[in-house]
Design a protein around this motif. Structure first.
Motif, PDB file in Angstrom:
ATOM      1  N   TYR A  19       0.812  -1.225   0.000  1.00 35.95           N
ATOM      2  CA  TYR A  19       0.000   0.000   0.000  1.00 35.95           C
ATOM      3  C   TYR A  19       0.845   1.275   0.000  1.00 35.95           C
ATOM      4  N   THR A 116     -14.918  10.720   3.914  1.00 35.46           N
ATOM      5  CA  THR A 116     -13.873   9.700   3.797  1.00 35.46           C
ATOM      6  C   THR A 116     -13.300   9.416   5.187  1.00 35.46           C
ATOM      7  N   GLU A 190      -3.668   7.582   6.005  1.00 33.64           N
ATOM      8  CA  GLU A 190      -2.793   8.243   5.028  1.00 33.64           C
ATOM      9  C   GLU A 190      -3.625   8.983   3.972  1.00 33.64           C
ATOM     10  N   GLU A 191      -4.708   8.358   3.510  1.00 37.66           N
ATOM     11  CA  GLU A 191      -5.588   9.015   2.532  1.00 37.66           C
ATOM     12  C   GLU A 191      -6.228  10.262   3.121  1.00 37.66           C
ATOM     13  N   LYS A 194      -3.762  13.053   3.479  1.00 34.52           N
ATOM     14  CA  LYS A 194      -3.471  13.655   2.175  1.00 34.52           C
ATOM     15  C   LYS A 194      -4.583  14.630   1.759  1.00 34.52           C
TER      16      LYS A 194
ATOM     17  N   THR C  23      -9.642   3.873  -3.415  1.00 36.41           N
ATOM     18  CA  THR C  23      -8.938   3.122  -2.402  1.00 36.41           C
ATOM     19  C   THR C  23      -9.966   2.143  -1.825  1.00 36.41           C
ATOM     20  N   SER C  97     -12.137  10.149  -5.174  1.00 38.15           N
ATOM     21  CA  SER C  97     -10.834  10.413  -5.795  1.00 38.15           C
ATOM     22  C   SER C  97     -10.194  11.626  -5.122  1.00 38.15           C
ATOM     23  N   SER C  98      -8.881  11.545  -4.979  1.00 38.89           N
ATOM     24  CA  SER C  98      -8.190  12.382  -4.011  1.00 38.89           C
ATOM     25  C   SER C  98      -8.332  13.893  -4.228  1.00 38.89           C
TER      26      SER C  98
END
Lengths: 233, 233, 233, 233
Positions: A19, A116, A190-191, A194, C23, C97-98
């Protein structure tokens, strides 16, 4: 001895490079067997491509090595304190994943800016203070564990609802019901780290998501009334 | 001649694209054999997929080519000055890796914001000044070496404890006990540069990690009392 | 039943990890058969590597499951409202999506800064408000659909010319004439979100692209006078 | 007809996805045969995995298609103007590569902050203005070419020393002595754009690299006194 757990902890460790959460050996995962009170952890400083279920290290909750030819991860004492304090935790992971570590270096908790984050973690991910000189001079890794435990108790946070922490100037720990879930939470962290980084750049006056929305998404996936996913058979 | 060293230097060069540190031919690694005083370095401007142990170039410390059909890297004179000044150094790498080069372009040293940095590098990674017109007009690459050497001596820094430098408006050099460790340090540098970039964005009033924590992590991995990893057999 | 559509929706779902838009299970694609009024959607919380055309779920526009052993995506009611309101839409995708999600968390519409955006999407990508407490307490996912529909109608936007939306504190939905085009638009959205993020950092006083240029590029690819690409045979 | 050139232009086009410079079909490469005055270019809107040397399109410098079953790239007229104005140019590439396009959207030229830039491109990469309404309404793609040509002439820039340009609100064009070198320069441009973006974030008061250093690095690789790389055999 604990062959199934060793296999599971081995696989969870191997998920870290998969990952993209680790560079070199900068991470470790453990998992505990609550019946025997023994936990399995990655050996210290061994390359991921040399890991196998067999070279995982078995420890007891007094910090004694029970099985294994290698030294356990240098962060073992931190894992141990978390297992002792929080019986719900079945697996723990430490990484230096890039965005989460950047927040830890910045000394800031990660606000909940969206679903998220709220889908997996209830409220902000706290950043706990750096250890004092005395705490560092003493049993450093054990004191890291004490600090996390004390902080969560003072903040009144449920470790299963907030399954991650940032240690200031260091990096993140994450956990879950087992080693696999711990790594899953480390990926989510981590996502989330970010996206929060970028969202603050896009809008410096950003506010956390409304509490109502955070509740909705967290409880859509957790607790008695959850309706996300499939009924487990 | 020096077959083992050529193989090692070749492999260390091939690690640069593997770790994402180079675009095209923008990097070079060398390694030295201290007994003979000869060092092995990548040929200039040759694509990584055309490299082999055989086309590495062997140089002496007077700058004479001892073996090899190709010209050595255009940065050879910089490597040479570092080898002459610091007998502890066994391998050197130069890259234009993206984050470290961005700090070099910005003309800033990289502060130590956390343990990822402190685990490998003691204190900030210095950015040395741009060369003067005279230094550029003269032996440019050699003068780059002199500047690094003089700067480390003036700052009183131990090159083995601070195994990297940024050259203003240019990019990083890193080194280690051999070519493999030099590349390892170049990877660490890039990660550290990335995290410091992001940490400053997250918290513009960020401070370096407390000295005590930097010491703890550096000496957990280095020196007589290190306890990270496995005892070498 | 609807074998061809199931295959197409399955493939469109599999494109999400391929293009780096998801993810874990954080995304879902659906496609509708306008003749029967049935749509096919990803099952909720099922890993991408366990998906197959066979485990897609078939729904009708009253929200009844018509075929499938799994529960449909938890966002099904949002898809349904969009299909009911906009008969031109043949496929819908939701991701986290990021970059697009970061804009959604920041609560900002994405301005049209260039031709990459104008080639596919006419004018800014709107960010609609967060739902109210009442809307969240009620039929949350359905209300998300109502909000998108009402917002587009109030803004007078053509859903086929603006084939994406950001839901504040949540993330993006995108759509198109079928599931494949919906995913294509989700990829465009992510690229556009990334470039707009960086362009604002490079120039904080940036202005949207001139309307004339936006028109030129949009109509170079869309409508009767389009001349990009090949005539479809 | 021009089989070798078609093969070379095909390969250069395929390098765009390989180097991560394009999403979908957002890029095109051409190459010219100066003896016949014919150039070969990618067909418009055809997926990269459907390209072959055979479906490249052959054009003359009056804009007539000489061979090929497909329409040429919609940007063909821009390529054509550059070929007519600058006989030194043998290959041209247009992309929407992420960082370079972000600078174009921001409407800023990329300053030369370091040797990565100076090694390949002499001085800043200019960003030319957006076209006027009249220019857009007229022969848009041809006028884009005129604008680039006029801008380079007014600035007194040598196109071989500054082998790239940013078109405001659109994206970059790059070129070289052939299609392969054009793509090489497009990769350099993207790296340089990325580093400049980050360097400005790290140090908002950053200055361009000293002219002396820019000269040194540019002429180390170009012109009669170049000494980088191997003598060509």
């Amino acid at each position: 001895m604990l062959e199934e757990l060793k296999q599971a902890v081995y696989e969870a460790n191997m998920d870290l490079p998969r990952y993209g959460l680790v560079t070199f050996t900068w991470g470790n995962v453990s998992g505990i067997d609550r019946e025997t009170g023994l936990f399995v952890i990655k050996p210290s400083g061994v390359d991921y491509d040399k890991l196998s279920p067999d070279n995982m290290v078995v420890m007891d909750l007094n910090g004694n090595k029970v099985e294994g030819k290698y030294n356990p991860s240098s962060d073992t004492a931190t894992h141990l304190e978390l297992y002792k304090a929080f019986p719900q935790i079945g697996g723990i992971v430490h990484t230096h994943s890039s965005y989460a570590t950047s927040w830890a270096q910045a000394g800031r908790s990660i606000p909940c800016y969206g679903t998220t984050h709220a889908d997996y973690m209830y409220g902000e991910i706290p950043c706990v203070r750096c250890l004092t000189k005395e705490e560092i001079d003493g049993a450093y890794e054990e004191n890291t564990g004490h600090l996390i435990v004390d902080s969560f108790r003072k903040m009144g946070k449920d470790v299963m609802a907030v399954p991650a922490v940032l240690c200031k100037n260091h990096g993140p720990f994450a956990w879950g019901k087992d080693a696999h879930e711990a790594v899953h939470n480390a990926v989510v962290l981590e996502e989330v780290a970010k996206m929060a980084y970028r969202a603050e750049t896009i809008n410096p006056r950003i506010q956390p998501a409304p509490q109502k929305l955070q509740d909705k998404h967290y409880y859509r996936k957790h607790g008695a009334n959850a309706y996300y996913g499939q009924k487990e058979e």
